[in-house]
Design an enzyme around this catalytic site. Structure first.
Site, mmCIF file in Angstrom:
data_model
loop_
_atom_site.group_PDB
_atom_site.id
_atom_site.type_symbol
_atom_site.label_atom_id
_atom_site.label_comp_id
_atom_site.label_asym_id
_atom_site.label_seq_id
_atom_site.Cartn_x
_atom_site.Cartn_y
_atom_site.Cartn_z
ATOM 1 N N CYS A 37 -1.895 -0.365 7.281
ATOM 2 C CA CYS A 37 -1.033 0.822 7.143
ATOM 3 C C CYS A 37 -0.948 1.591 8.460
ATOM 4 O O CYS A 37 0.120 2.076 8.837
ATOM 5 C CB CYS A 37 -1.549 1.715 6.033
ATOM 6 S SG CYS A 37 -1.334 0.984 4.397
ATOM 7 N N HIS B 30 0.847 -1.195 0.000
ATOM 8 C CA HIS B 30 0.000 0.000 0.000
ATOM 9 C C HIS B 30 0.879 1.240 0.000
ATOM 10 O O HIS B 30 2.053 1.191 0.406
ATOM 11 C CB HIS B 30 -0.906 0.009 1.237
ATOM 12 C CG HIS B 30 -2.044 -0.974 1.159
ATOM 13 N ND1 HIS B 30 -3.095 -0.969 2.044
ATOM 14 C CD2 HIS B 30 -2.280 -1.986 0.289
ATOM 15 C CE1 HIS B 30 -3.944 -1.946 1.730
ATOM 16 N NE2 HIS B 30 -3.462 -2.578 0.669
ATOM 17 N N CYS C 199 -5.746 2.074 5.864
ATOM 18 C CA CYS C 199 -6.390 0.844 6.342
ATOM 19 C C CYS C 199 -5.715 0.421 7.647
ATOM 20 O O CYS C 199 -4.711 0.997 8.080
ATOM 21 C CB CYS C 199 -6.283 -0.253 5.280
ATOM 22 S SG CYS C 199 -4.612 -0.919 5.077
ATOM 23 N N GLU D 140 1.067 3.959 1.856
ATOM 24 C CA GLU D 140 1.652 4.413 3.121
ATOM 25 C C GLU D 140 2.845 3.528 3.497
ATOM 26 O O GLU D 140 3.863 4.008 3.983
ATOM 27 C CB GLU D 140 0.611 4.367 4.245
ATOM 28 C CG GLU D 140 -0.589 5.289 4.038
ATOM 29 C CD GLU D 140 -1.755 4.601 3.329
ATOM 30 O OE1 GLU D 140 -1.512 3.678 2.514
ATOM 31 O OE2 GLU D 140 -2.907 4.987 3.591
HETATM 32 ZN ZN LIG Z 1 -3.307 0.291 3.624
#
Ligand SMILES: [Zn+2]
Length: 161
Positions: free
Chosen positions: A94, A61, A91, A63
């Site tokens: 992250c 992801h 999320c 981040e």
């Molecule tokens: Zn994430």
């Protein structure tokens, strides 16, 4: 007395617009519409975009990519004092990685409600984990309404459609 550095430091809004720009570029390339920065003392240490599909890695992801790059850049596992600036609400995974790395604050532009159906399987358990983390995090994570926060999603849907 004001020091020149402070005057030159980018505002939260400027940093969020940069995260949105990264997300837009990723979307325009047909990749998931997410971007993030790691910033300390007003300096962008590293950036990341979602590369999960390209590298078959569900942890890639934006981040997390930004945190990984910042740690490599500074040759450290400790990003205390740094903030993560994300185009979208992080999320649970992250958010957790930011905590592990000692990130002091997270700001984001698009609330998760902006995210259209991107074809993944709905995961109510992850939504619940995210809510629990938000409850624990207090003011250290903050939504800042930012013009254009929805544009990466629109661009992504146009690009893949
Ligand atoms: Zn994430």
């Amino acid at each position: 007395m004001t020091n020149t550095n402070d005057q030159n430091q980018p505002s939260d809004g400027e940093l969020l617009r940069e995260a949105i720009r990264l997300a837009l570029d990723n979307a325009a390339a047909g990749h998931p519409p997410f971007g993030a920065l790691v910033v300390r003392d007003g300096q962008v240490i590293a950036t990341g975009v979602n590369t999960a599909e390209q590298v078959s890695d569900p942890t890639a992801h934006a981040e997390i990519e930004a945190v990984r790059a910042a740690c490599r850049e500074l040759n450290t596992l400790d990003l205390s004092g740094a903030i993560v600036v994300s185009s979208c609400e992080p999320c649970a995974m992250c958010h957790t990685v930011c905590a592990v790395a000692g990130i002091t604050r997270i700001i984001y532009a698009a609330p998760k409600e902006f995210v259209p159906d991107l074809g993944g399987t709905p995961r109510p358990d992850l939504v619940e984990m995210q809510a629990v983390l938000r409850g624990l995090a207090g003011d250290s994570i903050q939504h800042i309404a930012t013009p254009g926060a929805d544009e990466p999603f629109t661009r992504f849907v146009e690009t893949i459609g």
